[in-house]
Design an enzyme around this catalytic site. Sequence first.
Site, PDB file in Angstrom:
ATOM      1  N   GLN A 195       0.865  -1.174   0.000  1.00 26.00           N
ATOM      2  CA  GLN A 195       0.000   0.000   0.000  1.00 26.00           C
ATOM      3  C   GLN A 195       0.904   1.227   0.000  1.00 26.00           C
ATOM      4  O   GLN A 195       1.467   1.607   1.024  1.00 26.00           O
ATOM      5  CB  GLN A 195      -0.908  -0.021   1.225  1.00 26.00           C
ATOM      6  CG  GLN A 195      -1.711  -1.307   1.386  1.00 26.00           C
ATOM      7  CD  GLN A 195      -2.779  -1.481   0.318  1.00 26.00           C
ATOM      8  OE1 GLN A 195      -3.767  -0.743   0.276  1.00 26.00           O
ATOM      9  NE2 GLN A 195      -2.598  -2.467  -0.543  1.00 26.00           N
ATOM     10  N   GLY A 236     -12.038   2.463   4.058  1.00 25.52           N
ATOM     11  CA  GLY A 236     -11.060   1.635   3.355  1.00 25.52           C
ATOM     12  C   GLY A 236     -10.182   2.417   2.400  1.00 25.52           C
ATOM     13  O   GLY A 236     -10.365   3.619   2.169  1.00 25.52           O
ATOM     14  N   HIS A 237      -9.230   1.678   1.797  1.00 25.68           N
ATOM     15  CA  HIS A 237      -8.265   2.351   0.912  1.00 25.68           C
ATOM     16  C   HIS A 237      -8.908   2.842  -0.381  1.00 25.68           C
ATOM     17  O   HIS A 237      -9.857   2.268  -0.897  1.00 25.68           O
ATOM     18  CB  HIS A 237      -7.062   1.444   0.626  1.00 25.68           C
ATOM     19  CG  HIS A 237      -7.395   0.127  -0.010  1.00 25.68           C
ATOM     20  ND1 HIS A 237      -6.465  -0.871  -0.167  1.00 25.68           N
ATOM     21  CD2 HIS A 237      -8.541  -0.378  -0.506  1.00 25.68           C
ATOM     22  CE1 HIS A 237      -7.012  -1.903  -0.754  1.00 25.68           C
ATOM     23  NE2 HIS A 237      -8.281  -1.628  -0.972  1.00 25.68           N
ATOM     24  N   ASN A 238      -8.383   3.966  -0.879  1.00 26.86           N
ATOM     25  CA  ASN A 238      -8.802   4.601  -2.131  1.00 26.86           C
ATOM     26  C   ASN A 238     -10.249   5.101  -2.116  1.00 26.86           C
ATOM     27  O   ASN A 238     -10.849   5.334  -3.164  1.00 26.86           O
ATOM     28  CB  ASN A 238      -8.592   3.660  -3.315  1.00 26.86           C
ATOM     29  CG  ASN A 238      -7.130   3.435  -3.620  1.00 26.86           C
ATOM     30  OD1 ASN A 238      -6.525   2.484  -3.122  1.00 26.86           O
ATOM     31  ND2 ASN A 238      -6.541   4.311  -4.410  1.00 26.86           N
TER      32      ASN A 238
END
Length: 340
Positions: A195, A236-238
């Site tokens: 990440q 969460g990511h993005n």
Amino acid sequence: MKSFRLSDIAKEIDGVLYGQDIEVKGVASLKSAKEGDITFLFVSSYLEEAVKSPASAFVVIEGLQVSGKSYIVVKNGSLAQAKLLKLFYPEEEKHASLSDKSTISKTAVIQDKVTVMDFAFIGENTTVGEGTVVYPFVYIGNNVKIGRNVKILPHVVLMDDTEVGDNVILYPGSVIGSDGFGYAFDGVQYVKIPQVGKVVIEDNVEIGANTTIDRAAMDETRVAAGTKIDNQVMVGHNVNIGKNCVFAAQVGIAGSCNIGNYVVMGGKVGLKDHINIGDGVQIGGMSGVINDVEKGKKIVGIPAISYIKWLKVQSIIEKLPELKKELDKLSNLVKKEEHK
């Protein structure tokens, strides 16, 4: 605590004073107010209690009044309450200082009027803006950019490369920029996907206690200006969150969701990954959202459907036992006819 005349309070909260321009010494709830206090009346069902209250003055919304008492009429009760409480309870100014019990990298840039308290850690090449307060036991990693007048409360973690705008509040235990949950299965085991992105928190955002916002796999996870996020929320990511959104406790947002401006989510709402939520959407508590939602929609349920349709479904659910009995009777009648 300071005392204020009602005429000054009315100006401060954009209200109109009725009755005597007396001085009040405190602000309290309707239940606990005593003589000398000003309190609030926003619901007509509490009018009888208000009349009996020893409070000296009231803030009421349009359409209400308290006979025999001084009162200030406002259009927006919640906003008036916020302004009045700030008037009586101004935020305590911290004396700018850098504790010798903190650890601050030699390459960090600490601007004027910054307070860093005991046992805080600030990493390499990190910038902390003017007027920011860093409380004890805060961890701030490397290459972090922090704006002006940010309040970073105890046990907050800002991982590497995180960016925080001006006037942000990060409540205790929030973790910003931890790795996103990304893995690839090779047929035998799960392999971690690095990440390497970052988190960007824009101006005037508040992040609640023990909330986590993951760094992007690549590019960025972003929370736009003015958004308020409650405690124990997972982003969460993005994920991209728009301006002036409000998310209640325990909301869970899976990776790569795009959320518009002025979106409201009740407690324990869950969003599937890679979906789009339009501007102004309202999502009822404990809803599960698995598809895109158009601008301005009100949805609720698992899976989430329109609020109007959900109300109709709920009205039918209560009748299901009786409907089942009727269905069984009809089924038995059909079977008897078939055997004739």
